[in-house]
Design a protein around this motif. Sequence first.
Motif, PDB file in Angstrom:
ATOM      1  N   GLY A  87       6.870  81.571  81.281  1.00 37.04           N
ATOM      2  CA  GLY A  87       5.564  82.048  80.828  1.00 37.04           C
ATOM      3  C   GLY A  87       4.526  81.828  81.916  1.00 37.04           C
ATOM      4  N   ASP A  88       3.281  81.712  81.495  1.00 40.41           N
ATOM      5  CA  ASP A  88       2.174  81.578  82.445  1.00 40.41           C
ATOM      6  C   ASP A  88       1.827  80.129  82.774  1.00 40.41           C
ATOM      7  OD1 ASP A  88       1.895  84.341  82.543  1.00 40.41           O
ATOM      8  OD2 ASP A  88       0.531  84.360  80.822  1.00 40.41           O
ATOM      9  N   THR A  89       2.531  79.185  82.173  1.00 41.32           N
ATOM     10  CA  THR A  89       2.217  77.772  82.397  1.00 41.32           C
ATOM     11  C   THR A  89       3.435  77.057  82.965  1.00 41.32           C
ATOM     12  OG1 THR A  89       2.961  76.994  80.232  1.00 41.32           O
ATOM     13  CG2 THR A  89       0.694  77.865  80.359  1.00 41.32           C
ATOM     14  N   PRO A  90       3.266  75.838  83.448  1.00 42.80           N
ATOM     15  CA  PRO A  90       4.397  75.081  83.992  1.00 42.80           C
ATOM     16  C   PRO A  90       5.365  74.563  82.926  1.00 42.80           C
ATOM     17  CG  PRO A  90       2.303  73.961  84.483  1.00 42.80           C
ATOM     18  CD  PRO A  90       1.991  75.192  83.715  1.00 42.80           C
ATOM     19  N   HIS A  91       5.098  74.835  81.660  1.00 41.96           N
ATOM     20  CA  HIS A  91       5.965  74.383  80.569  1.00 41.96           C
ATOM     21  C   HIS A  91       7.425  74.764  80.839  1.00 41.96           C
ATOM     22  CE1 HIS A  91       7.012  73.200  76.493  1.00 41.96           C
ATOM     23  NE2 HIS A  91       7.615  74.359  76.328  1.00 41.96           N
TER      24      HIS A  91
END
Length: 159
Positions: A87-91
């Motif tokens: 996705g768009d986050t480092p998750h």
Amino acid sequence: MSQHTPTSSLPRIKDFRIAIAVAEWNGHITGALRDGALDTLRSYGMPEKDVTVVSVPGAVELTFAASKLIETGSYDAIIIIGCVIKGDTPHFDYVCQSVTQGMTALNADCDIPVIFGVLTVNEEQQALDRAGGSLGNKGAEAAETAIKMVALNRHIDEL
């Protein structure tokens, strides 16, 4: 030019049990991977009573499930199945690292193999392609790997 996973014939082994831990997150993909693994085990001749399937909420929880399944002493191999889509986050990075390190630790510390059937992809289509689509079914490949690793483990135990 496409790349294919090397294949060899499956060894013939008897009387073994496999557990499959499946993440519910991205369930339309993990369900297809689970079904691919189950179909492969059935085709191999494994009785349904010798396969246990458990569900966990997400990929991070797969390590805990595998650890608990190992502790029962009832299984010859554990397959973990999940799907992590970037996705768009480092998750994404944290989840992938957590699952990979957890599975690696279990394989290093335990007497039975834990098979990595977790897709880590950039987009959903890549997962669909690997869950019964144009690139096959990685769940089926995980089941084949489990069979080969059970055979290897038994062979080494006999040495």
